[in-house]
Design an enzyme around this catalytic site. Structure first.
Site, short mmCIF file in Angstrom:
data_model
loop_
_atom_site.label_atom_id
_atom_site.label_comp_id
_atom_site.label_asym_id
_atom_site.label_seq_id
_atom_site.Cartn_x
_atom_site.Cartn_y
_atom_site.Cartn_z
N LYS A 160 1.83 29.13 -15.31
CA LYS A 160 3.24 28.72 -15.32
C LYS A 160 3.55 27.88 -14.08
CE LYS A 160 6.53 31.59 -13.73
NZ LYS A 160 7.48 31.11 -12.73
N ASN A 161 3.09 28.36 -12.91
CA ASN A 161 3.52 27.71 -11.67
C ASN A 161 2.79 26.41 -11.37
OD1 ASN A 161 5.44 29.63 -11.42
ND2 ASN A 161 4.42 30.81 -9.80
N CYS B 80 19.53 33.99 -6.22
CA CYS B 80 18.33 34.36 -6.95
C CYS B 80 18.09 35.85 -6.71
CB CYS B 80 17.18 33.51 -6.41
SG CYS B 80 15.58 34.09 -6.88
N ARG C 278 16.46 32.12 -0.84
CA ARG C 278 15.72 30.93 -1.26
C ARG C 278 16.45 29.61 -1.02
NH1 ARG C 278 12.92 32.27 -6.93
NH2 ARG C 278 11.29 30.91 -6.22
N ASP D 103 3.67 37.33 -5.88
CA ASP D 103 3.85 37.43 -7.34
C ASP D 103 3.02 38.55 -7.96
OD1 ASP D 103 5.59 35.34 -7.15
OD2 ASP D 103 4.24 33.83 -7.96
N ARG E 242 9.92 34.64 -19.52
CA ARG E 242 9.90 33.45 -18.66
C ARG E 242 8.47 33.13 -18.23
NH1 ARG E 242 13.40 33.60 -13.57
NH2 ARG E 242 12.25 31.66 -13.48
C1 EPZ Z 1 6.94 29.46 -5.74
O1 EPZ Z 1 8.33 29.54 -5.51
C2 EPZ Z 1 6.69 30.14 -7.06
N1 EPZ Z 1 7.41 29.47 -8.12
C3 EPZ Z 1 7.10 31.60 -6.96
O2 EPZ Z 1 6.78 32.23 -8.18
C4 EPZ Z 1 6.32 32.27 -5.83
O3 EPZ Z 1 6.78 33.59 -5.68
C5 EPZ Z 1 6.54 31.51 -4.53
O4 EPZ Z 1 6.20 30.10 -4.72
C6 EPZ Z 1 5.73 32.04 -3.38
O5 EPZ Z 1 4.37 32.01 -3.72
C7 EPZ Z 1 6.86 28.44 -8.74
O6 EPZ Z 1 5.78 27.97 -8.39
C8 EPZ Z 1 7.59 27.86 -9.89
P1 EPZ Z 1 8.50 29.01 -1.64
P2 EPZ Z 1 9.02 28.66 -4.40
O7 EPZ Z 1 9.31 27.75 -1.42
O8 EPZ Z 1 8.30 27.38 -4.28
C9 EPZ Z 1 11.47 29.99 2.00
C10 EPZ Z 1 7.15 33.72 -9.99
O9 EPZ Z 1 7.37 34.94 -10.15
N2 EPZ Z 1 12.03 28.63 1.89
O10 EPZ Z 1 7.05 28.93 -1.39
O11 EPZ Z 1 10.47 28.62 -4.70
C11 EPZ Z 1 11.81 30.85 0.78
O12 EPZ Z 1 13.10 31.36 0.84
C12 EPZ Z 1 7.76 32.99 -8.84
O13 EPZ Z 1 6.45 33.04 -10.75
C13 EPZ Z 1 12.97 28.22 2.81
O14 EPZ Z 1 13.37 28.96 3.72
O15 EPZ Z 1 8.77 29.55 -3.11
C14 EPZ Z 1 10.73 31.90 0.85
O16 EPZ Z 1 11.08 32.88 1.78
C15 EPZ Z 1 8.99 33.49 -8.28
N3 EPZ Z 1 13.48 26.94 2.71
C16 EPZ Z 1 9.52 31.12 1.38
O17 EPZ Z 1 10.07 29.94 1.98
C17 EPZ Z 1 13.07 26.08 1.73
O18 EPZ Z 1 13.56 24.95 1.69
C18 EPZ Z 1 8.49 30.71 0.35
O19 EPZ Z 1 9.15 30.16 -0.78
C19 EPZ Z 1 12.09 26.51 0.81
C20 EPZ Z 1 11.58 27.79 0.92
#
Ligand code: EPZ
Length: 430
Positions: free
Chosen positions: A22-23, A126, A131, A317, A409
């Site tokens: 998915k990701n 969320c 996030r 995840d 999802r």
């Molecule tokens: C991706 O989400 C995945 N989603 C998530 O999968 C996964 O949990 C996550 O990466 C971490 O591995 C997809 O790939 C579609 P991040 P993403 O930006 O990209 C902070 C699932 O269950 N952050 O790597 O949204 C954020 O708050 C899901 O399939 C900021 O502070 O995650 C978090 O604490 C849910 N500012 C950390 O970084 C930003 O601008 C990592 O989030 C962006 C992120």
């Protein structure tokens, strides 16, 4: 609303086909915005998030057509889809759509790079944490974009001649921000270097697809990615890599229920940390040419402690699924979540099944119990939902998981895949 009913106590035996990730599928679909030619994606999973993204992309002008089945394909094979963004008809991604799936915010990168403008709703809250999108904004600004927040939307404009390559250093690893800046930089003028980039295999998969489309990218999969912008990208054909989170989830289900299952098409290279954790927990794992064999026969589950980390560490995840497994371990384990601040919604639901879990800040302490007892429980997010199914597989009697739309999802035909292996599980449609 549909619910899933599981009757615990059956060992799992047989094989489970692993779907496309998915990701990776979501950003790959978004990459279709970068070209006016056709991007063909193979092994695309049939998921609610994929459906929703088709809808979001079609709003921008992306047509998609799903190719028919070929001889020899079984019903579990992924779909092959042609995506074609011949003309971008709208550079706005509205709140109604973006608020339903965070990853749709990522369209901001390709839209800005190809069209010079984008107006994308901020995703909003969320279930698993705040996030924010500050890294996306900082990164796109570094490429020369002007971005204002107006009435809940990020309104972005590229300089007259298009985005300009630059050095982008993320303060913290972000998967989405890495995808987005990599896609935007692919069409920028000059070189971009992303530092502290996410090393997730899905980033490397998207980079492979972009390279097939004509992009010049090196280092994806490491923490420094070099991108030399090109004036245009073309069509390509790309196969989505196997879903490492789905793989890890079923591996934990087998460790929980006991039995012997081959995860067909899974790639062990993508999940070394979780497989090592499972070995320590007492599962036997064999890497085969065509998948991974997971067994647990006879002996119990050992307590293991983990901390979630960006790849190649233990993935957030799979945190909920491991916690479900640890509820039945001999002894005490701790699980510390470092990626999202609120990803423990499953704790209270697991407690309803008899789990003994104490939460202190970002760390859960799990004292293994000898029996779980089935009960009605509520799914709160995608991975939390499947952790309740895993717990249900080992609980006495019947567990009913409500709000299964979360499961749909990200898990393709979950109940079919588990039924094939002897689980007593069914979907009850409301
Ligand atoms: C991706 O989400 C995945 N989603 C998530 O999968 C996964 O949990 C996550 O990466 C971490 O591995 C997809 O790939 C579609 P991040 P993403 O930006 O990209 C902070 C699932 O269950 N952050 O790597 O949204 C954020 O708050 C899901 O399939 C900021 O502070 O995650 C978090 O604490 C849910 N500012 C950390 O970084 C930003 O601008 C990592 O989030 C962006 C992120």
């Amino acid at each position: 609303m549909d619910k899933i009913r599981v009757v615990g106590g059956k060992a799992l035996t047989g094989s489970i086909p692993i779907s496309g990730a998915k990701n990776a599928a979501l950003p790959l679909m978004i990459a279709s915005l970068l070209t006016d030619e056709t991007l063909t994606l193979e092994n695309l999973p049939r998921l609610r998030d994929v459906q929703l993204l088709f809808q979001i992309l079609s709003n921008h002008g992306v047509d998609h057509s799903i190719q028919g089945k070929r001889n020899g394909q079984d019903e579990m094979s992924g779909q092959t889809v042609d995506l074609s963004a011949r003309a971008i008809v709208d550079t706005t991604a509205p709140y109604e759509l973006v608020s339903r799936m965070r990853a749709s915010f990522w369209v901001i990168g390709p839209l800005l790079a190809r069209m010079g403008e984008a107006r994308v709703s901020l995703p909003g809250g969320c279930a698993i944490g705040t996030r924010p999108v500050d890294f996306f904004i900082q990164g796109l600004k570094a490429l020369g974009a002007e971005i204002d927040i107006e009435r809940g939307y990020a309104v972005a404009r590229a300089p007259a001649g298009g985005l300009i390559g630059n050095r982008v250093v993320f303060p913290k690893v972000s998967v989405g921000a890495t995808h987005t800046i990599m896609m935007a930089a692919a069409l920028a003028r000059g070189e971009t270097v992303i530092e502290n980039a996410a090393r997730e295999p899905e980033v490397a998969d998207v980079a492979r697809c972009l390279v097939a489309m004509g992009a010049r990218i090196e280092g994806a999969g490491t923490s420094t990615i070099h991108i030399e912008g090109v004036p245009r990208l073309g069509g390509a054909r790309h196969r989505v890599l196997p879903d490492r989170i789905e793989t890890g989830t079923y591996a934990m289900a087998v460790a929980m229920a006991g039995g012997d299952v081959v995860l067909e098409g899974a790639s062990a290279d993508l999940l070394e940390a979780p497989l090592e954790t499972l070995r320590q927990a007492g599962a036997e794992i064999d890497v085969l040419n065509h998948g991974i064999r997971v067994r647990r026969n006879g002996h119990g589950i050992h307590a293991v402690s983990i901390t979630t980390e960006p790849y190649p560490g233990f993935p957030t995840d799979l945190q909920a699924q491991l916690m479900a497994l640890m509820t039945r371990a001999k002894g005490t384990s701790t699980i510390t979540e470092t990626i999202f601040e609120n990803r423990f919604m499953h704790v209270q639901e697991l407690a309803r099944l008899g789990a003994d879990i104490h939460l202190d800040g970002q760390t859960a302490t799990i004292n293994g119990v000898s029996t779980l007892k089935g009960a009605p429980v509520m799914a709160t997010d995608l991975r939390a939902s499947v952790s309740l199914v895993i717990a249900g597989l080992a609980a006495e009697g019947e567990t009913e998981v409500h709000r299964v739309y979360h499961l749909d999802r990200g898990f393709e035909r979950l109940e079919d895949k588990l039924t094939r292996c002897g689980a007593e599980i069914e979907r009850i449609s409301a």
